[in-house]
Design an enzyme around this catalytic site. Sequence first.
Site, PDB file in Angstrom:
ATOM      1  N   THR A   1      19.061 -63.046 -60.569  1.00  0.00           N
ATOM      2  CA  THR A   1      17.992 -63.631 -61.381  1.00  0.00           C
ATOM      3  C   THR A   1      18.507 -64.962 -61.920  1.00  0.00           C
ATOM      4  O   THR A   1      19.686 -65.307 -61.764  1.00  0.00           O
ATOM      5  CB  THR A   1      17.630 -62.722 -62.558  1.00  0.00           C
ATOM      6  OG1 THR A   1      18.788 -62.586 -63.418  1.00  0.00           O
ATOM      7  CG2 THR A   1      17.209 -61.333 -62.075  1.00  0.00           C
TER       8      THR A   1
ATOM      9  N   TYR B   1      27.051 -53.193 -73.712  1.00  0.00           N
ATOM     10  CA  TYR B   1      25.923 -53.070 -72.783  1.00  0.00           C
ATOM     11  C   TYR B   1      26.117 -51.868 -71.866  1.00  0.00           C
ATOM     12  O   TYR B   1      25.206 -51.053 -71.668  1.00  0.00           O
ATOM     13  CB  TYR B   1      25.814 -54.360 -71.971  1.00  0.00           C
ATOM     14  CG  TYR B   1      24.858 -54.338 -70.812  1.00  0.00           C
ATOM     15  CD1 TYR B   1      23.510 -54.637 -70.995  1.00  0.00           C
ATOM     16  CD2 TYR B   1      25.297 -54.059 -69.513  1.00  0.00           C
ATOM     17  CE1 TYR B   1      22.630 -54.644 -69.919  1.00  0.00           C
ATOM     18  CE2 TYR B   1      24.426 -54.061 -68.441  1.00  0.00           C
ATOM     19  CZ  TYR B   1      23.089 -54.356 -68.650  1.00  0.00           C
ATOM     20  OH  TYR B   1      22.230 -54.348 -67.594  1.00  0.00           O
TER      21      TYR B   1
END
Length: 251
Positions: A192, A157
């Site tokens: 989140t 990532y």
Amino acid sequence: MSSLRDRVALVTGSSRGIGAVIAETFAAAGASVVVHGRDAAAAAAVRDRIGEAGGRAVSVTGDVTDPARVAAMRAEAEEVLGPVEILVVNAGGGHRPRPVEDITPQEWRAALEGNLTGPFLTVREFLPGMKARRSGVIITISSSAGRRRSELAPIAYAAAKAGLQLFTQDLAAQVGPYGIRANCVAPETILTERTRALISAEQQRSLIESRPIRRLGTPEDVARAALYLASDDSSWVTGTVLDVAGGSVMV
């Protein structure tokens, strides 16, 4: 608030999380918004929230790593709202951090596809129209993991997000003569639902204590940065990576 009145914006990966808040923030600033996600029901829910708040939005679905689906998304969006003038490339994601030898080639390829190839295909699809109109704004959503090592970021990532930042800067140089701006937002840890599931309360406390601004980021922090870059307030800003990281990049 910066104005996006009478502009059309498409935000990939906006059916939840950071992308959803960006879509809703843009709509509140006057933009007509294309909400995108793989989950049709989730994308429609964001679309409906925008409509209930008095904004204008449509929803589209599709895998951004599929060139044919990206082309269909553009056609569907522009048939209803007209040419997309602001493109926010937000879709992406990753797995939990693991040692290199434990990552399968399939997982590595998936991370690069979702976080780097998908943005490339999306930009590639919308760029000809922007060039023909000689105007447009492209905003990529990267990560502070692409700027410095993080124990919380999967290596594939991070590598993809670093590539996305350089892609955005090179893109800015190419498209500037056409009146198109390209910038990147690099958030650090943003609270989140997904982040809360991946990072323990103890890890969150440790992160907060090590930051010059003693809190973690919110989706609204990222959305306001994207709004600035999308608006005419940043009309002479291109090729930049804007850290939304509470000062963590410098510590």
